[in-house]
Structure formats: structure tokens, C-alpha cells
Design a protein around this motif. Structure first.
Motif, mmCIF file in Angstrom:
data_model
loop_
_atom_site.group_PDB
_atom_site.id
_atom_site.type_symbol
_atom_site.label_atom_id
_atom_site.label_comp_id
_atom_site.label_asym_id
_atom_site.label_seq_id
_atom_site.Cartn_x
_atom_site.Cartn_y
_atom_site.Cartn_z
ATOM 1 N N GLU A 22 30.590 44.363 43.923
ATOM 2 C CA GLU A 22 31.009 44.167 42.427
ATOM 3 C C GLU A 22 30.452 44.616 41.366
ATOM 4 O O GLU A 22 30.560 44.451 40.179
ATOM 5 C CB GLU A 22 31.666 42.916 42.155
ATOM 6 C CG GLU A 22 32.844 42.376 43.092
ATOM 7 C CD GLU A 22 34.200 43.471 43.078
ATOM 8 O OE1 GLU A 22 34.311 43.713 41.759
ATOM 9 O OE2 GLU A 22 34.948 43.632 44.079
ATOM 10 N N GLY A 57 37.886 43.264 41.927
ATOM 11 C CA GLY A 57 37.659 41.895 41.567
ATOM 12 C C GLY A 57 38.718 41.076 42.272
ATOM 13 O O GLY A 57 39.081 41.135 43.540
ATOM 14 N N ARG A 76 42.697 49.576 34.002
ATOM 15 C CA ARG A 76 41.488 49.157 33.486
ATOM 16 C C ARG A 76 40.451 49.776 34.117
ATOM 17 O O ARG A 76 39.450 49.407 34.733
ATOM 18 C CB ARG A 76 41.056 47.808 33.213
ATOM 19 C CG ARG A 76 42.296 47.278 32.436
ATOM 20 C CD ARG A 76 41.941 45.811 31.901
ATOM 21 N NE ARG A 76 40.773 45.710 30.974
ATOM 22 C CZ ARG A 76 40.270 44.591 30.162
ATOM 23 N NH1 ARG A 76 40.788 43.432 30.797
ATOM 24 N NH2 ARG A 76 39.129 44.947 29.807
ATOM 25 N N GLU A 110 34.162 36.370 28.383
ATOM 26 C CA GLU A 110 34.192 37.797 29.029
ATOM 27 C C GLU A 110 33.142 38.552 28.681
ATOM 28 O O GLU A 110 32.724 38.672 27.627
ATOM 29 C CB GLU A 110 35.418 38.307 28.765
ATOM 30 C CG GLU A 110 36.087 39.374 29.696
ATOM 31 C CD GLU A 110 37.033 40.282 29.229
ATOM 32 O OE1 GLU A 110 37.972 40.589 29.876
ATOM 33 O OE2 GLU A 110 37.234 40.062 28.066
ATOM 34 N N ASP A 154 37.219 47.471 34.294
ATOM 35 C CA ASP A 154 36.695 46.809 35.361
ATOM 36 C C ASP A 154 35.911 47.526 36.345
ATOM 37 O O ASP A 154 35.382 47.022 37.421
ATOM 38 C CB ASP A 154 37.930 46.036 36.111
ATOM 39 C CG ASP A 154 38.712 44.799 35.126
ATOM 40 O OD1 ASP A 154 37.808 44.471 34.287
ATOM 41 O OD2 ASP A 154 39.896 44.874 35.055
ATOM 42 N N LEU A 185 28.908 46.577 35.855
ATOM 43 C CA LEU A 185 30.246 46.839 36.516
ATOM 44 C C LEU A 185 30.225 47.601 37.679
ATOM 45 O O LEU A 185 29.290 48.520 37.680
ATOM 46 C CB LEU A 185 31.127 47.161 35.251
ATOM 47 C CG LEU A 185 31.237 48.886 34.998
ATOM 48 C CD1 LEU A 185 32.414 49.242 34.300
ATOM 49 C CD2 LEU A 185 29.796 49.258 34.080
#
Lengths: 261, 228
Positions: A22, A57, A76, A110, A154, A185
Motif C-alpha cells: 500500500e 486499500g 481515484r 486524511e 488512492d 501512496l
């Protein structure tokens, strides 16, 4: 990131499954025609696979069995292609903020990718008022990367992002991409070049003829060792007929150097 | 220099051609989009149908409009009863006739310019979070702008000069549907009307020239904005 896809395209059969960290760069590595770009298009939601599961995620973006298919514009997922695809009628600044202005409002706590940080990391501050057609290939690619990052993705997909550039620009843009890791990311990077895998890869997925043939760390999957080459420019070493990127290398041009490979 | 009636014909012509261009361009953009971007059964048939005004005699266009939009026609009666709109023998009807005649020319120009926009740019906008309408208004239409301007100019010129369809559907009513070509025709029907016909022809020429110059100007602005 979790990807599983089965897809038929004429005679070509794609059947891949892999996971990626991730945080960090997953390299999708293999010869051209192996199905790397098709896999990327399925992850991006631009191609609907016969059978697929794509999760980033906690978000399941595609699950053909459960009839889940989030449209590309709401995934995203940022994409950087070989050609920058900048909007020619907008300034560099308007290009950069195109996705930024459309990203959902920030939720407290966030992670947010800030405009100024991106401009600084990619060194594009002096280009903001220019038009895309006035930029060099390397500059365009940096703006394209910044534009994708600012859309608050993301996941960032990079499809052979440096293969349309000449050798000098290639090394330069590669070191900018390496610097993106600070934004924390996940990235999925498609390439057919081994030096890019060594340079950038945290995780390696090797694809051949539509199938995953190996998955693991680049160090474990690629044979290593010290090789001798010739420095041809800052950060670039020629070994035999190939030129590889070695960021940070500052030997004088023409010097014989030994690099770990 | 001009009689009040002649001024009226000029003013009316510009108004009718302007309305025909405005509505025609909106319709042309919608249909051009459909034909350029959407695959559906009967697309070829629709394409042919939309181009029909180009090859039909104008008088036939006027006649078909009378059948459909006349007060006894299916659409005309509905418009009259529900909305109180009458098209036959009115200025709005003259705009419709002129717009329908000019429509294929506008459709063609708009479609070519939409097809000329690189679909990969739209794909890029999509991955940046732009939905279909957003992409249309921020990427495709701005990049197709020079084509839209060209379509408007061609459409305006064609609408300004339309004779057969207008006189058939809207008749030749001074002050209501008598545009420049109709006024020229009427002048030539009267003995000694050549002088008036010549003056009106001169105005037509000047209006056409002004339109061309304006389009050139708009095109340059459009090109600069598109970074070309």
C-alpha cells in the motif's frame, strides 16, 4: 492493492493475479505484448475485463462476480502515460489543478497531497504560466505526474512513463519519480526495462505472455552483482550497449565506474 | 439610401438567420456528438436523414415542414394547442425553415471538429475525476471551438440566403417573413424594381462579407486560446 484479472482479447489471453504494497512502487515488468498495459487499463477501469477483482486499500473498485464496477472517473486512480496527454488549451497551472479542483473535499485527518509540495518536488514552479506545447518532453512528463498526483489518487498508475524520452531526460524524470515515494501512496509502474525495476521497485511482478511468472522483491528476483561501465552523463552509466540510470552518481563523463547491478 | 421596408427586410434577415444559427448549432452539436461518439443501431440511417436537407430541393423541405409543423400537422397542432406557438407563416417559422436547410452544413463542421479532438485527452480528464458533461464542456468543446465557429458562420450564411424553404413554409410576408432574398424576389416582380433589387443585393453581399471577417477574427481568438 489487490488485482486479479482474466480477459480475452482476440487470441491473447490475460490471466494475472498479484498484490502490491500500500506504500511504495509495484513494478509490472515484462516484454512488450505481455499484457502489462491491458492489466493497467483494467485496474484503471478503462477496460471491462471478462472476470476481475481490483481493490485498493479497503475499496473494491471492480468485482465482476459481485457486479461491482466503479466508473473510471470515480476510482481515484491517477494515470501517467508514455505521452503526457496535457490539455493543450490550458496553461500548465490549469492542467495541474484540473484533477485537484475535482477531488473530493478533504476529510480531517486524511492524507492530502499539497499543491506546493508537488510543484517543489517536480521542480515545475517556473513553468506554471506556460502552455503545454512550449514545454520539453521531460517537462511535460513532470507536469503530467504532478497533475495525476494532485487529483488526490488512492493509487498512481505509471505506464512506461519515461520510454518516450531520450536517455538524458529519462534519467532525470526517473529520479523525480523516485522522489514521489515521500507522498506515501501506492504506485503501479509498467516497464520493460530492468534498470527501472532495480532503481524504483519495492515489489516486482514479472509478466510474460499474459501470466504472472514471478512475484517478490526485485533483489530476490533479479540476479545481482557488480558491473563495470562508463559514466556518460550525471546519473547515467553505459554498460555494453545499454545505458542505465544510477541516480546520485557524480563521476566525470568518460570515467570507468563499478555499480551494483 | 434604403427605404424603411428595405431596412425592415435587412433587420428581419439578420434576426431570422441569427435564430436559425443559434438553435441549429445547438442541435448540430448534440447530433454531431451522438454520431461521433455513440455506437447505436440505425446510426447510419440517422446520419443519412440528417443530411437529407443538403440534397433535397428547398421547396420540398418547405413542404415537409408544412406537413409536420403546419397548424394541421402533427407537431404543429401540438405546439399550437399546448404552447400556443405557431410556426407556419411566422418569423419563427422562417427561422425553422432556414435552420433546417443550413443544418447539414453545421452538423458536418461540428462533427469533424469533435472527431478531431484526441480521445486520449478525454480519457486523461476521466482519470482526473471529470464525468461525461464535465469532459464535454471543459475539454472537447473548447478544443473543438474553431470548428464550432466555422459551423456558425457557414450556417449563418446559408440561413441568410435560404429562399425556397422559407417562402414555401413561411410565405413572403413583408415585416414578418420577408428576408433579403425574398425581398429581392418581390422587387423583381414589380416593373422598375431593379434598383431596389440591386440595393438589396448589395446589402446581402456586405452582410456576407462582414460575417466572414467576424468568423476569421473569432477563429484567431479560438486558435490562440487552444494554444495552436
Amino acid at each position: 492493492m489487490r488485482v486479479r484479472a482474466r480477459h480475452r482479447l482476440g487470441d491473447f489471453r490475460l490471466d494475472v493475479a498479484f498484490t502490491g504494497p500500500e506504500d511504495g512502487i509495484t513494478m509490472l515488468f515484462g516484454p512488450s505484448g505481455a499484457g502489462k498495459s491491458a492489466t493497467l487499463a483494467i485496474v484503471a477501469g478503462l477496460v471491462r475485463a471478462d472476470e476481475a477483482v481490483v481493490a485498493v486499500g479497503n475499496h473494491v473498485l471492480t468485482d465482476t462476480a459481485a457486479r461491482i464496477a466503479v466508473p473510471a472517473e470515480r476510482r481515484r486512480i491517477g494515470i501517467v502515460h508514455q505521452d503526457a496527454r496535457l490539455f493543450p488549451h490550458l496553461s500548465v497551472e490549469r492542467n495541474l489543478t484540473y484533477g485537484w479542483r475535482r477531488a473530493p473535499k478533504a476529510v480531517p485527518g486524511e492524507r492530502r497531497i499539497e499543491r506546493d509540495a508537488v510543484i517543489e518536488v517536480l521542480a515545475i514552479g517556473h513553468l506554471l504560466d506556460r502552455r503545454p506545447l512550449d514545454l520539453s518532453g521531460g517537462e511535460r512528463q513532470r507536469v503530467a505526474i504532478g497533475r495525476a498526483l494532485l487529483s488526490q489518487p488512492d493509487l498512481l498508475l505509471l505506464d512506461e512513463p519515461v520510454s518516450a524520452l531520450d536517455e538524458a531526460r529519462r534519467g532525470e524524470v526517473l529520479s523525480f519519480i523516485a522522489a514521489l515515494k515521500r507522498f506515501g501512496l501506492p504506485m503501479l509502474y509498467v516497464t520493460h526495462r530492468e534498470d527501472e525495476v532495480r532503481l524504483l521497485g519495492d515489489h516486482l511482478v514479472r509478466i510474460e505472455a499474459g501470466r504472472v511468472v514471478a512475484e517478490g522483491t526485485p533483489a530476490a528476483l533479479l540476479p545481482g552483482g557488480l558491473v563495470t561501465g562508463e559514466a556518460v552523463a550525471p546519473g547515467l552509466v553505459r554498460i555494453g550497449s545499454e545505458t542505465i540510470a544510477v541516480p546520485g552518481l557524480d563521476a566525470p563523463v568518460g570515467a570507468v565506474v563499478r555499480v551494483s547491478w | 439610401m434604403l427605404t424603411p421596408e428595405e431596412w425592415e427586410a435587412l433587420r428581419l434577415s439578420l434576426r431570422i438567420a441569427g435564430a436559425a444559427t443559434f438553435w441549429g448549432l445547438i442541435a448540430a452539436t448534440a447530433f454531431a456528438w451522438l454520431l461521433a461518439r455513440v455506437r447505436f443501431p440505425g446510426r447510419f440511417l440517422l446520419d443519412a436523414l440528417l443530411h437529407a436537407p443538403l440534397i433535397l430541393p428547398p421547396v420540398v423541405i418547405g413542404f415537409v415542414l408544412l406537413i409536420l409543423f403546419g397548424t394541421q400537422g402533427p407537431i404543429g397542432r401540438w405546439l399550437d394547442e399546448v404552447w400556443g406557438i405557431r410556426l407556419a407563416f411566422t418569423a419563427a417559422g422562417a427561422s425553422l425553415a432556414a435552420g433546417v436547410s443550413a443544418f447539414p452544413l453545421m452538423l458536418r463542421a461540428v462533427r469533424l471538429s469533435i472527431e478531431g479532438v484526441d480521445p486520449r485527452l478525454e480519457e486523461a480528464a476521466r482519470s482526473l475525476g471529470a464525468g461525461p458533461w464535465d469532459r464535454a464542456f471543459t475539454i472537447v468543446l473548447p478544443l473543438a471551438l474553431p470548428g464550432l465557429v466555422a459551423a456558425a458562420v457557414v450556417g449563418f450564411a446559408a440561413a441568410l440566403g435560404e429562399f425556397g424553404a422559407v417562402i414555401t413554409f413561411a410565405a413572403n410576408i413583408p415585416g414578418e417573413t420577408q428576408t433579403l432574398p425574398l425581398a429581392i424576389y418581390a422587387a423583381l416582380q414589380v416593373p422598375g424594381g431593379e434598383g431596389a433589387a440591386a440595393r438589396l443585393s448589395g446589402i446581402s453581399f456586405a452582410a456576407a462579407l462582414a460575417g466572414l471577417l467576424l468568423s476569421e477574427l473569432l477563429l484567431r481568438i479560438g486558435r490562440r486560446r487552444a494554444g495552436r
